[in-house]
Enzyme design. Sequence first.
Site, PDB file in Angstrom:
ATOM      1  N   TRP A 121       0.872  -1.180   0.000  1.00 39.04           N
ATOM      2  CA  TRP A 121       0.000   0.000   0.000  1.00 39.04           C
ATOM      3  C   TRP A 121       0.907   1.226   0.000  1.00 39.04           C
ATOM      4  O   TRP A 121       1.821   1.311   0.827  1.00 39.04           O
ATOM      5  CB  TRP A 121      -0.884  -0.050   1.247  1.00 39.04           C
ATOM      6  CG  TRP A 121      -1.816   1.096   1.425  1.00 39.04           C
ATOM      7  CD1 TRP A 121      -2.669   1.623   0.499  1.00 39.04           C
ATOM      8  CD2 TRP A 121      -2.002   1.866   2.626  1.00 39.04           C
ATOM      9  NE1 TRP A 121      -3.380   2.658   1.049  1.00 39.04           N
ATOM     10  CE2 TRP A 121      -2.998   2.829   2.353  1.00 39.04           C
ATOM     11  CE3 TRP A 121      -1.441   1.820   3.900  1.00 39.04           C
ATOM     12  CZ2 TRP A 121      -3.431   3.743   3.301  1.00 39.04           C
ATOM     13  CZ3 TRP A 121      -1.873   2.728   4.857  1.00 39.04           C
ATOM     14  CH2 TRP A 121      -2.859   3.674   4.552  1.00 39.04           C
TER      15      TRP A 121
ATOM     16  N   ASP B 155      -0.415  -5.046   9.959  1.00 35.83           N
ATOM     17  CA  ASP B 155      -1.397  -4.103   9.448  1.00 35.83           C
ATOM     18  C   ASP B 155      -2.611  -4.931   9.046  1.00 35.83           C
ATOM     19  O   ASP B 155      -2.540  -5.746   8.121  1.00 35.83           O
ATOM     20  CB  ASP B 155      -0.828  -3.352   8.240  1.00 35.83           C
ATOM     21  CG  ASP B 155      -1.807  -2.304   7.722  1.00 35.83           C
ATOM     22  OD1 ASP B 155      -2.891  -2.158   8.314  1.00 35.83           O
ATOM     23  OD2 ASP B 155      -1.490  -1.640   6.716  1.00 35.83           O
TER      24      ASP B 155
ATOM     25  N   LYS C  81     -13.044  -0.825   6.044  1.00 37.19           N
ATOM     26  CA  LYS C  81     -13.535  -1.721   4.996  1.00 37.19           C
ATOM     27  C   LYS C  81     -14.552  -2.713   5.534  1.00 37.19           C
ATOM     28  O   LYS C  81     -15.621  -2.884   4.967  1.00 37.19           O
ATOM     29  CB  LYS C  81     -12.381  -2.475   4.339  1.00 37.19           C
ATOM     30  CG  LYS C  81     -11.154  -1.632   4.048  1.00 37.19           C
ATOM     31  CD  LYS C  81     -11.458  -0.477   3.117  1.00 37.19           C
ATOM     32  CE  LYS C  81     -10.396   0.588   3.198  1.00 37.19           C
ATOM     33  NZ  LYS C  81      -9.171   0.282   2.526  1.00 37.19           N
TER      34      LYS C  81
HETATM   35  N1  PMP Z   1      -3.435  -0.505   5.467  1.00 42.90           N
HETATM   36  C1  PMP Z   1      -3.755  -0.968   4.252  1.00 42.90           C
HETATM   37  C2  PMP Z   1      -3.007  -2.142   3.710  1.00 42.90           C
HETATM   38  C3  PMP Z   1      -4.775  -0.347   3.521  1.00 42.90           C
HETATM   39  O1  PMP Z   1      -5.069  -0.814   2.302  1.00 42.90           O
HETATM   40  C4  PMP Z   1      -5.460   0.755   4.080  1.00 42.90           C
HETATM   41  C5  PMP Z   1      -6.553   1.464   3.357  1.00 42.90           C
HETATM   42  N2  PMP Z   1      -6.660   1.289   2.050  1.00 42.90           N
HETATM   43  C6  PMP Z   1      -5.080   1.196   5.345  1.00 42.90           C
HETATM   44  C7  PMP Z   1      -4.075   0.538   6.011  1.00 42.90           C
HETATM   45  C8  PMP Z   1      -5.705   2.389   5.987  1.00 42.90           C
HETATM   46  O2  PMP Z   1      -7.017   2.275   6.312  1.00 42.90           O
HETATM   47  P1  PMP Z   1      -7.873   3.505   6.845  1.00 42.90           P
HETATM   48  O3  PMP Z   1      -8.675   3.992   5.701  1.00 42.90           O
HETATM   49  O4  PMP Z   1      -8.705   2.914   7.939  1.00 42.90           O
HETATM   50  O5  PMP Z   1      -6.941   4.543   7.357  1.00 42.90           O
END
Ligand code: PMP
Length: 345
Positions: free
Chosen positions: A139, A221, A257
């Site tokens: 990410w 994560d 999500k």
């Molecule tokens: N970690 C990963 C691997 C993600 O894909 C995301 C969001 N796409 C996040 C963390 C962050 O999530 P949030 O929108 O809750 O900040």
Amino acid sequence: MSSIFSEVPQAAPVVVFKLTADFREDPSPTKVNLGVGAYRTDECQPWVLPVVRKVEKLIAADDSLNHEYLPILGLPEFRSSASKIALGEDSPAILEKRVGAVQCLGGTGALKIGAEFLRRFHNGNNNTKTPVYVSMPTWENHNAVFANAGFEDIRSYKYWDAEKRGLNLSGFLGDLESAPEHSIFVLHACAHNPTGTDPNHEEWKKIAEVMKRRNLFAFFDSAYQGFASGNLEKDAWAIRYFVSQGFEIFCAQSFSKNFGLYNERVGNLTVVAKDADNLSRVLSQMEKIVRITWSNPPSQGARVVGITLNTPELFAECQTSGVHGEGEAHLFDGQWPHQHVWPDH
Ligand code: PMP
């Protein structure tokens, strides 16, 4: 007279959010948005999970609730229930009172607070030289969040074998073997973003064995619990295995999500320490970091998640009623009717 801001350079837009804005403006009737992976109805409209709507109504009708500031570390019943779904209801670490948590602004906030803490207190004090390893690819925000917390040496570890179209386990293990002791490894707990490929149990065991022997720090994560297997327990397997092997870990959890609560910014940083005494000192420092970052977190999204997880009927409904409402689809138990779309914001 020129502006005091005249020397400020224009920053490049964040690609995935720019794509969303472009999509909204595009008049084409056949447009398709493959950017942000968020629930949509068949009409392509944002979808609110039925259980979330229900809890929001319960909250609105509850006159005992108010808008007092939350404690700096957040809503206790949210933090504990969130940690429980990561570690398991009967996790020995929880029973031994060596698990704590910080309510954070989304998974991003949880990574941020964890990173700020580690820069201050891991591998010495304010050791900005400790390598932080993120998977290749990952990410896109991982690099920047750790760099912005002051880490100077962000590296990538091998993960994806393009030829095989799967996990490059030997490359991954090789990078673990050659990493300096106490390096930080950011591990995707499940549903790796962007490849969708996760290690299987045997592979996780090998990863854990090397990480333990070489004193590497595991920072999980967990942004998609429920999305990989359709089952919350199965998707937490790696985290629980590491804890069972005696690791002290951080786990950044996002509820954006799996609850479809993107804009409520609901996250949790679960901390598993060796014992209650270590935990208490860690949390005392986390409190200081939160205080200078956002002072204290917002309540609405955390209440929605906390009430759902703590109320057996609502939790059951959340796991079975699914995205299309009663009975049609299964939220955590079975296949997701709408595939999560990579890459994500
Ligand atoms: N970690 C990963 C691997 C993600 O894909 C995301 C969001 N796409 C996040 C963390 C962050 O999530 P949030 O929108 O809750 O900040």
